[in-house]
Write a protein that holds these residues in place. Sequence first.
Motif, PDB file in Angstrom:
ATOM      1  N   UNK A  10      -9.340   2.440  19.297  1.00 24.71           N
ATOM      2  CA  UNK A  10      -8.492   3.312  19.126  1.00 24.71           C
ATOM      3  C   UNK A  10      -6.926   2.104  19.476  1.00 24.71           C
ATOM      4  N   UNK A  11      -7.704   1.406  20.349  1.00 31.90           N
ATOM      5  CA  UNK A  11      -6.554  -0.033  20.831  1.00 31.90           C
ATOM      6  C   UNK A  11      -6.271  -0.266  19.873  1.00 31.90           C
ATOM      7  N   UNK A  14      -3.844   0.588  17.268  1.00 34.12           N
ATOM      8  CA  UNK A  14      -2.602   1.170  18.145  1.00 34.12           C
ATOM      9  C   UNK A  14      -1.717  -0.432  17.968  1.00 34.12           C
ATOM     10  N   UNK A  15      -2.523  -1.090  18.718  1.00 31.97           N
ATOM     11  CA  UNK A  15      -2.009  -2.224  18.718  1.00 31.97           C
ATOM     12  C   UNK A  15      -2.640  -3.630  18.260  1.00 31.97           C
ATOM     13  N   UNK A  16      -2.533  -3.618  16.645  1.00 28.93           N
ATOM     14  CA  UNK A  16      -2.420  -4.660  16.355  1.00 28.93           C
ATOM     15  C   UNK A  16      -2.934  -3.733  15.043  1.00 28.93           C
ATOM     16  N   UNK A  17      -2.167  -2.733  14.449  1.00 25.52           N
ATOM     17  CA  UNK A  17      -2.567  -1.810  12.960  1.00 25.52           C
ATOM     18  C   UNK A  17      -2.689  -2.528  11.495  1.00 25.52           C
ATOM     19  N   UNK A  80       2.711  -5.155   9.810  1.00 27.89           N
ATOM     20  CA  UNK A  80       3.329  -4.569  11.001  1.00 27.89           C
ATOM     21  C   UNK A  80       4.656  -3.868  11.370  1.00 27.89           C
ATOM     22  N   UNK A  84       3.643   0.431  11.918  1.00 30.32           N
ATOM     23  CA  UNK A  84       5.048   0.660  13.439  1.00 30.32           C
ATOM     24  C   UNK A  84       5.852   2.194  12.670  1.00 30.32           C
ATOM     25  N   UNK A  88       1.146   8.099  12.948  1.00 32.14           N
ATOM     26  CA  UNK A  88      -0.239   7.858  13.263  1.00 32.14           C
ATOM     27  C   UNK A  88      -0.909   8.214  11.776  1.00 32.14           C
ATOM     28  N   UNK A  91      -0.430   5.577   8.905  1.00 28.86           N
ATOM     29  CA  UNK A  91       0.032   4.209   8.910  1.00 28.86           C
ATOM     30  C   UNK A  91      -1.200   3.163   8.228  1.00 28.86           C
TER      31      UNK A  91
END
Lengths: 242, 480
Positions: A10-11, A14-17, A80, A84, A88, A91
């Motif tokens: 999940x992280x 969220x951080x590097x889609x 990216x 963003x 969600x 994405x």
Amino acid sequence: MSPTASGYSSRLQRTYPEWWVLLISAIAWLVLLSWPNHANDPSMCPPIHRGQASWWFEQSLGWLLMIIAMMFPMATSHVRSVAARSFWNRRNRAISTFLLGFLSTWSVMGLLMVGAGAWLVKWTDAAVITVFTLLVAVGWQFAPWKKWAILACHRTRSFAPRGWRGDWELICYGAFHGYACSVSCIAMMALMLPLSHNGLLMITITGVGLQERTRMNRRNRDLILTVSLIVAGAATAPILAV
Amino acid sequence: MAVRTREEIWKLHNATPWHSTLLWYAQGVAAMQKRAINDPLSWRFQAAVHGFHPSATPFLPGETKPTSAIQAKYWNQCQHGSWFFLPWHRMYLHHFEKILMAEIAALGGPQDWALPYWNYSNASNPHALELPPEFTAAKLPNGKPNPLRVAQRAWNAVGNVDVFPSDVDLSCLKETNFDGPPVAPGFGGPQTGFAHSGGTSGMLESLPHNNVHGAVGGFMGSFVTAGLDPLFWVHHANIDRLWEVWLLRPPVHNNPTLVKWLQATGATFDFYDSSGTAITMVPKDVLSTSASPLYYVYDDVTDPLAPAVGAGAGPAAAGPGTPVTSAPVPELLGATAAAVPIGAGVSTAQLDLQPPQQAQAGTLAASPVRAFLNLENIQGTGEAVNYAVYLNVPAGADPKDYERHRAGSVSTFGVHESSQTGGHQTGSGRSLVLEVTDVVDRLSIDGNWDPSKLQVTFAPQRAVPASNNMKVGRVSLYFG
């Protein structure tokens, strides 16, 4: 999946889609580097196969893999940004539709390039084609449309957040970006056809492309460096066939 | 070399009208203005380093421009919508100041002259939002025309400029990260290569920087003419000072430590120094103002805000100096499906919101979640105008009656130029971000927050020229 792995995933999302786009690119690199290449084959490929369906399939597949390997990293900032600016739960869909448009443009360009290569090789040998494409690739760096293309590679667009309209606008966004990207890099990529998917040349062209993307106020020294790298890559590729 | 002190223009004025620092500024500017545009030390050449357009920059009859190669290398170089915004403008001011110092010294002035700044956010100065007489008077004390007054400014009825408190809000100082993802770009702006236009403005660039440009108007309202107004330089000295204020503000704020910022990977920043010699600089050259080659300090870098409480607690605040990309990308809750025109009247955007799936829902003040309103790809033609932005003002109501709904203020400074293609312009327009955590929280407490719908209202802060034609490509809300 354990809670820790789930949390990490999940992280990462969220951080590097854009992570999975780079993963696909890396896989394409591995496939191409393990694929037998014809860089030392003066006729580009065994003549008996040229023009046949299997030849077209192999050439088209090779082109597609090269675009995924070499051009996806150059689209990362747009990927990216698209992720963003999407919900969600959309994405990955947004990234996919953007890349569909991007690949569509490059595929059309690829078919034209492969077709032109197949036609040219009937009239002359691969060495002449290599020199010709190298001259075009070098001259392209000085063309006025090259500067336009580098700028256009940075152009961003808004898109609807939902529904088919959102998908369509993302395909158009990707297609435009693919167009700008291909105008910028097509001459360098054309070198890949006579020299096959040579690893050294692929790395050189990808490096040059990434460098050009960031240097929007190109100076003469940048041009000299770029041209030198292209010439060096093309010259050493047949010798150091990877 | 002695360290010089940059002082505030109202402080100088209050010490004595036409303080020597301001008088020498005027005389130095007049001397630079006499030089031809193809002289790198001239006023118009220096302004063109920021931006140039042949239709906007005044020429003298028969005047020749620099060669195309020089123009391409030195003109239209300003960095906006980029993490290079602050260091590039610091370099630019440094070279301009040195050129001006040389002019002033040649005129018999002091050797240690320093560029003054305009602290329009100074709450202890009742006149802070106005220009002191040195910038409005038609004549110098010796009766000659005052070069610090520019006729093109958007003068109000009393002969000053209309800068509103919302135009000089310093909420940007609360930002913990220097950079960030485009939807939450941090104090200094998102990571880019060379970025003459487009991209998303950092929080300081958005406000107060853009808004002061838009409020002053005239030359100041455009990239290509801003440097022609002497106010530009005192405005940017203040922006440069606010960078220092932010760095010193507790608990701790740091500049990026990535090599690609320190060495400006992907960009080359070229200038002429005061001797007319070409020089290239990178951000790491200008990190300390009191050291070589800058040698200046500000007379006041105290924190104008209440001490930060729990700064750095937000998820978007990944920690001082932490690279942007390690911070989670905030989550989109809603966006308009089509562009929103912004013109002479009040305009409204409707957003359908969906519940956050990753960011925490609920009252924002009670959680580390922050809210960001994005105005993406603002494009069009016309002059810079500032707009007040409100959330959830009832349809047909006058937004001015809903101060608790006010989210902030934005400016269309640079929209015209960044909507064009060619030169160094990508044609993306400008993207701006307002942090709206506090207003969302206020509306939640007041019972005026609907988690499924959001109405965003834009109200121009001054008369909008009829020829203006601008639109926001997309209005969107993010939690993260």
